[in-house]
Enzyme design. Structure first.
Site, PDB file in Angstrom:
ATOM      1  N   ASP A 244       0.839  -1.199   0.000  1.00  0.00           N
ATOM      2  CA  ASP A 244       0.000   0.000   0.000  1.00  0.00           C
ATOM      3  C   ASP A 244       0.877   1.253   0.000  1.00  0.00           C
ATOM      4  O   ASP A 244       1.867   1.333   0.748  1.00  0.00           O
ATOM      5  CB  ASP A 244      -0.879  -0.020   1.265  1.00  0.00           C
ATOM      6  CG  ASP A 244      -1.960   1.030   1.249  1.00  0.00           C
ATOM      7  OD1 ASP A 244      -2.745   1.050   0.291  1.00  0.00           O
ATOM      8  OD2 ASP A 244      -2.021   1.833   2.204  1.00  0.00           O
ATOM      9  N   GLU A 307       1.790  -0.505  -4.993  1.00  0.00           N
ATOM     10  CA  GLU A 307       0.832   0.533  -5.366  1.00  0.00           C
ATOM     11  C   GLU A 307       1.641   1.818  -5.495  1.00  0.00           C
ATOM     12  O   GLU A 307       1.979   2.453  -4.500  1.00  0.00           O
ATOM     13  CB  GLU A 307      -0.259   0.702  -4.298  1.00  0.00           C
ATOM     14  CG  GLU A 307      -1.353   1.641  -4.770  1.00  0.00           C
ATOM     15  CD  GLU A 307      -2.044   2.429  -3.669  1.00  0.00           C
ATOM     16  OE1 GLU A 307      -3.143   2.925  -3.910  1.00  0.00           O
ATOM     17  OE2 GLU A 307      -1.489   2.582  -2.562  1.00  0.00           O
TER      18      GLU A 307
END
Ligand code: NOJ
Length: 586
Positions: A244, A307
């Site tokens: 993330d 990401e």
């Protein structure tokens, strides 16, 4: 211009005319590929299915998706034909941001199940040849994480606060935030705490919601803790991690102001050089597990998927150097409008930037943060922008779905890895009419309602026509689905599509199967073919061709090729607008 070595040219002959080709007309003899010691690693070409756990399937009847629901549906995922499952965060969390606020990185939230069930799920997935990727959230923790609670309790200047970013405020009484950074969710990226004696205290940094304090990656304990968390899950057999906010962990020393230039791209809270050291350390850890057995499956490489949202392909590619992350989501492709020249440019740029570092490209159309592409492609502006992502004009979802079908075959035909977000395979559209009082995404409240948030792409999946939850929950469930499902979704349910040869589900199954048989192991290259204005057409190394017609008029198909699969009916041998066809030279 060709990208990589040209493929073989098409043999002479006519493609069949006046015949409609949909997924069910495909009767293929599976191609058996020789087991080759030089076969590319699994992650270079995997089709990865994203499971937003809370909305996939509810096993215990509380209206929330859970691990039990996924375990029941493993046969569905296997039959769909994907290679791996990526789970959004499943850890213990107060759910201030759908689980991206983690209170315990080594346990499962009771809403989803138990650690034992997660271990069992990993085994069961491996037994069906499905790899498992978990979401790692290293940029920030939850404000309920023991470290943050300890930091608050310990008082000003305590060592416990150094694992986060606690700073004194500016202004005469420290009443102003320490710098001008804005949260990605809107508003200041700083919140001031009240000390135990009731006085206003320091400010802490949160690039997302206040419930998500940023961790200080300059602190050795933060580094050591995440290395230990990686090992914890690797020992349990996970095949990889989705990282993330992978570009955001390191901050520029001194945390300087951004300043007023609205076009500034060199932001002090993203893409700082120190982040690459973190991934080099992590890569060594993952590589160390490549040969250890995975519960329920054979040994294999363990991988990182980043990401990474960054403005230039060069910045992006640095994360994919051979000793860093294995791959990353291609958001440029996701954001690209339904436009032939634009798509060709993005595909070319993607191949070029990945080739620089030897990484496989990836292709993604939707995820749990974006507008479902059926809706996006039906709008006047078909591009996506994280900045004003949900403020689109009305959508013609019939048109959007037609394009989405074509886009699905395009992504499945391209070299590299591909992501399927749950519900893509059912042709689900964004749910745009969730009543205000039911919206749960924090971006809605943080933006004071200007942004309706991401719940519209997170609505529980329809599995059947059962009236209460469309089969999302079992019979006799104690609660309805956590977000309301549109009534017309019963027609989009798995049960409704299962037997329909023209359905999205049939298209995805056929596309994934053919991809596995014919495309997955080819060199990661393509050669552009000129199929006329407004088309995107290319050839792969085995004589396979993919042609997408984005123009308003039907186009002729290249001669001498046999149709393998099409996203919609051909018309008198022509490829209609917003349709994609797969062809083979044989
Ligand atoms: C990116 C995730 O995809 C998104 O859902 C989340 O809100 C932010 N990171 C913060 O963790």
């Amino acid at each position: 211009m060709p990208c990589g070595p040209p493929g073989p040219s098409a043999p002479p002959g006519e493609h069949r005319r006046s015949r409609h080709y949909l997924s069910t007309t495909v009767k293929e003899t599976p191609v058996t590929l020789p087991a080759s010691p030089t076969a590319p690693a699994w992650w270079r070409h995997a089709a990865i299915y994203q499971i937003y756990l809370r909305s996939f399937a509810d096993g215990n009847g509380d209206g929330m998706g859970d691990l039990a629901g996924v375990r029941e549906r493993i046969p569905y995922l296997r039959d769909l034909g994907v290679d791996a499952l990526w789970f959004n965060p499943w850890y213990v969390s107060p759910m201030a941001d759908g689980g991206y606020d983690v209170a315990d990185y080594r346990d499962i939230d009771p809403m989803f199940g138990t650690l034992a069930e997660a271990e069992q799920l990993i085994v069961e997935a491996h037994e069906q040849d499905l790899r498992v990727i978990v979401d790692l959230v290293p940029n920030h923790a939850s404000d309920q994480h023991p470290w943050f609670r300890a930091a608050l309790a310990a008082g000003p200047d305590a060592a416990e606060r150094e694992r986060f970013w606690f700073l004194p405020g500016r202004g005469a009484d420290g009443e102003l935030p320490p710098n001008d950074w804005q949260s990605y969710f809107g508003g200041a990226a700083w919140t001031r705490i009240t000390e135990a004696d009731g006085t206003p205290g320091a400010w802490y940094l949160h690039m997302f919601a206040p419930e998500q304090p940023d961790l200080n990656w300059e602190h050795p304990q933060v580094r050591a803790e995440f290395e230990s968390i990686l090992r914890f899950w690797l020992e349990r057999g996970v095949d990889g991690f989705r990282i993330d906010v992978a570009h955001g962990l390191a901050k520029k020393p001194g945390l300087p102001d951004v300043g007023r230039d609205p076009d500034v791209t060199d932001l002090p809270y993203q893409d700082c050089d120190a982040v690459h050291e973190i991934y080099r350390d992590w890569r060594k850890i993952a590589d160390g597990y490549a040969r250890s057995p995975r519960p329920g499956g054979a040994p294999g490489e363990r991988v990182f998927v980043g990401e990474v949202w960054l403005p230039t392909p060069e910045q992006f590619a640095r994360y994919l150097r051979p000793d860093e992350l294995h791959s990353a989501f291609n958001f440029e492709f996701l954001c690209c409008a339904w436009d032939a020249a634009g798509l060709r440019d993005v595909i070319d740029g993607t191949l070029a930037s990945h080739r620089l570092v030897g990484a496989p490209p990836t292709w993604v159309l939707s995820n749990h943060d974006t507008i479902r592409h059926v809706t996006r492609y039906g709008r006047e502006d078909t591009s996506f922008d994280m900045g004003d992502k949900r403020l689109g004009s009305p959508s013609d979802t019939v048109l959007g779905r037609r394009r989405a079908r074509a886009a699905a075959l395009l992504t499945l035909a391209l070299p590299g890895g591909v992501y399927v977000y749950q519900g893509d395979e059912l042709g689900l559209a964004e749910v745009e009419d969730i009543p205000d009082h039911l919206i749960q995404d924090p971006t809605y409240a943080r933006s004071e309602g200007r942004d309706r948030g991401r719940d519209g792409c997170r609505v529980p999946l329809p599995w059947s026509a059962e009236p209460r939850s469309l089969g999302f929950s079992p019979d006799g469930a104690s609660a309805g689905p956590w977000l309301p499902q549109p009534a017309d979704w019963s027609g989009r349910s798995v049960a409704a599509q299962q037997g329909d040869p023209h359905s999205e589900l049939a298209l995805y199954r056929a596309g994934l199967a053919l991809r596995g048989e014919r495309l997955q192991w080819l060199p990661e290259t393509l050669e552009w073919v000129d199929a006329g204005p407004g088309t995107v057409a290319f050839r792969r190394d085995n004589g396979f061709q993919c042609v997408v017609n984005l123009s308003a008029e039907p186009v002729a198909l290249p001669a001498g090729l046999r149709v393998l699969l099409a996203s919609g009916p051909l018309e008198d041998g022509l490829l209609p607008s917003d349709t994609c066809v797969w062809l083979i030279a044989e």
